[in-house]
Scaffold this motif. Structure first.
Motif, PDB file in Angstrom:
ATOM      1  N   ALA A 182       0.426  -0.699  -0.039  1.00  0.00           N
ATOM      2  CA  ALA A 182      -0.341   0.085  -0.428  1.00  0.00           C
ATOM      3  C   ALA A 182       0.939   0.863   0.122  1.00  0.00           C
ATOM      4  N   ASP A 232      -6.719  14.931   1.098  1.00  0.00           N
ATOM      5  CA  ASP A 232      -6.504  15.019  -0.218  1.00  0.00           C
ATOM      6  C   ASP A 232      -4.920  16.779   0.718  1.00  0.00           C
ATOM      7  N   ALA A 247      -0.056   4.966  -7.293  1.00  0.00           N
ATOM      8  CA  ALA A 247      -0.878   6.606  -7.054  1.00  0.00           C
ATOM      9  C   ALA A 247      -0.164   7.360  -6.383  1.00  0.00           C
ATOM     10  N   ALA A 248       1.433   6.328  -5.467  1.00  0.00           N
ATOM     11  CA  ALA A 248       2.143   7.066  -4.869  1.00  0.00           C
ATOM     12  C   ALA A 248       4.182   7.829  -5.873  1.00  0.00           C
ATOM     13  N   PRO A 254       2.983   0.879  -5.153  1.00  0.00           N
ATOM     14  CA  PRO A 254       1.153   1.678  -5.598  1.00  0.00           C
ATOM     15  C   PRO A 254       1.365   3.110  -6.807  1.00  0.00           C
ATOM     16  N   GLU A 280      -1.960  11.707   4.827  1.00  0.00           N
ATOM     17  CA  GLU A 280      -2.007  10.969   4.114  1.00  0.00           C
ATOM     18  C   GLU A 280      -3.854  10.538   2.913  1.00  0.00           C
ATOM     19  N   GLN A 281      -3.642  10.544   2.012  1.00  0.00           N
ATOM     20  CA  GLN A 281      -5.364  10.167   1.286  1.00  0.00           C
ATOM     21  C   GLN A 281      -5.968   8.953   1.241  1.00  0.00           C
ATOM     22  N   SER A 282      -4.687   7.993   1.276  1.00  0.00           N
ATOM     23  CA  SER A 282      -4.884   6.759   0.992  1.00  0.00           C
ATOM     24  C   SER A 282      -5.036   5.242   2.240  1.00  0.00           C
ATOM     25  N   LEU A 283      -6.328   4.949   1.917  1.00  0.00           N
ATOM     26  CA  LEU A 283      -6.757   4.653   3.791  1.00  0.00           C
ATOM     27  C   LEU A 283      -6.240   3.248   4.130  1.00  0.00           C
ATOM     28  N   ALA A 284      -6.093   2.496   2.956  1.00  0.00           N
ATOM     29  CA  ALA A 284      -4.493   1.402   3.156  1.00  0.00           C
ATOM     30  C   ALA A 284      -3.194   2.248   3.509  1.00  0.00           C
ATOM     31  N   ALA A 285      -2.652   3.158   2.905  1.00  0.00           N
ATOM     32  CA  ALA A 285      -1.392   3.945   3.060  1.00  0.00           C
ATOM     33  C   ALA A 285      -1.730   4.349   4.666  1.00  0.00           C
ATOM     34  N   ARG A 305      -6.899  12.238   7.766  1.00  0.00           N
ATOM     35  CA  ARG A 305      -6.288  11.767   6.260  1.00  0.00           C
ATOM     36  C   ARG A 305      -7.285  12.449   5.506  1.00  0.00           C
TER      37      ARG A 305
END
Ligand code: GLN
Length: 271
Positions: free
Chosen positions: A84, A163, A199-200, A197, A137-142, A161
């Protein structure tokens, strides 16, 4: 098979991967790399052998060791890593060193945007116990990974959490740091990063979109005299310095990483 025999076989077939072989064997045996010598006569049971072969195959496939072992050492801290998040890179330790070299008032308020595993935020909070560090951090998993790492390393980072600046809309800081996605969609290096990922890593506008967004939003969130410190691609130095040509920015500078590439840019907000 005895573990020492497996290590010798790998050393013969892939001498350049000796350290990876030791790390993965230690992972499967549940011991440290330093303890492998003493364990070299140990027989691997069928499960361990199967796991080791599977890990070794994935390593051969280009999967980063941090994902296979489930951790990375960053600034001397052991951080849990999964797919993630991006495994923190050695250059980013240099970003931490640059942030620590700034003379900020104590207690400084510091923001880490796009924290991923939490690496930068945690390293700063550990090194400067009086800094108040917020990580976004935007991603829930991250964010789950970051939350785990924050808890293991003293729990001193506030995690939000959302954007970029959205969860800190009304807050101001003495320092904002970020290692945002900065690779352009069509960059050939993405072929080597197929396990990470996307997105990262990837940003629109030739990798500049998130850097641009962070610089343009910073004035609303920096106290007068506050700094923005960014990691970016090695060919983006001039473009990032150009973002700081807007009125109000001073002390614009780019710093090379240890490989000699323009990798970090910073500026001071005078308002
Ligand atoms: N330096 C990273 C890499 O090459 C990219 C990090 C990023 O996009 N922030 O894998």
């Amino acid at each position: 098979m005895r573990s020492g025999v497996w290590l010798r076989q790998q050393a013969q077939s892939r001498p350049e991967s000796g350290q990876a072989a030791r790390l993965l064997l230690a992972e499967v045996l549940g011991c440290s790399v330093a303890a492998l010598y003493a364990a070299s006569e140990r027989e691997l049971d069928a499960d361990q052998e199967e796991r080791l072969h599977a890990l070794w195959r994935r390593y051969g496939d280009g999967e980063p060791l941090a994902y296979l072992c489930g951790y990375e050492i960053f600034c001397g801290l052991r951080l849990r890593i999964d797919t993630a998040v991006l495994a923190p890179r050695p250059e980013t330790e240099e970003l931490v060193a640059l942030a620590l070299a700034l003379s900020l008032p104590e207690p400084a308020r510091v923001l880490d945007l796009g924290t991923g595993s939490g690496a930068i935020a945690i390293a700063l909070a550990q090194a400067r116990p009086r800094w108040q560090v917020t990580a976004v951090e935007q991603s829930l998993a991250a964010a789950h990974v970051a939350a785990d790492n924050i808890a293991v390393h003293g729990g001193r980072v506030r995690l939000c959490r959302g954007d970029w600046y959205e969860p800190v809309a009304t807050q101001t800081f003495h320092l904002i740091v970020a290692n945002p996605p900065y690779i352009g969609e069509h960059e050939p290096e993405m072929a080597q990063l197929k396990h990470e990922p996307r997105a990262a890593l990837v940003a629109a506008e030739d990798g500049m979109a998130d850097l641009r967004h962070i610089v343009s939003g910073a004035p609303q969130h920096l106290l007068p005299g506050g700094s923005l410190l960014l990691e970016h691609g090695w060919q983006q130095g001039a473009s990032v310095r150009a973002l700081f040509s807007a009125p109000g920015w001073t002390q614009v500078r780019t710093v090379c990483d240890l490989s000699g590439h323009e990798r970090f840019s910073a500026a001071c907000w005078h308002g």
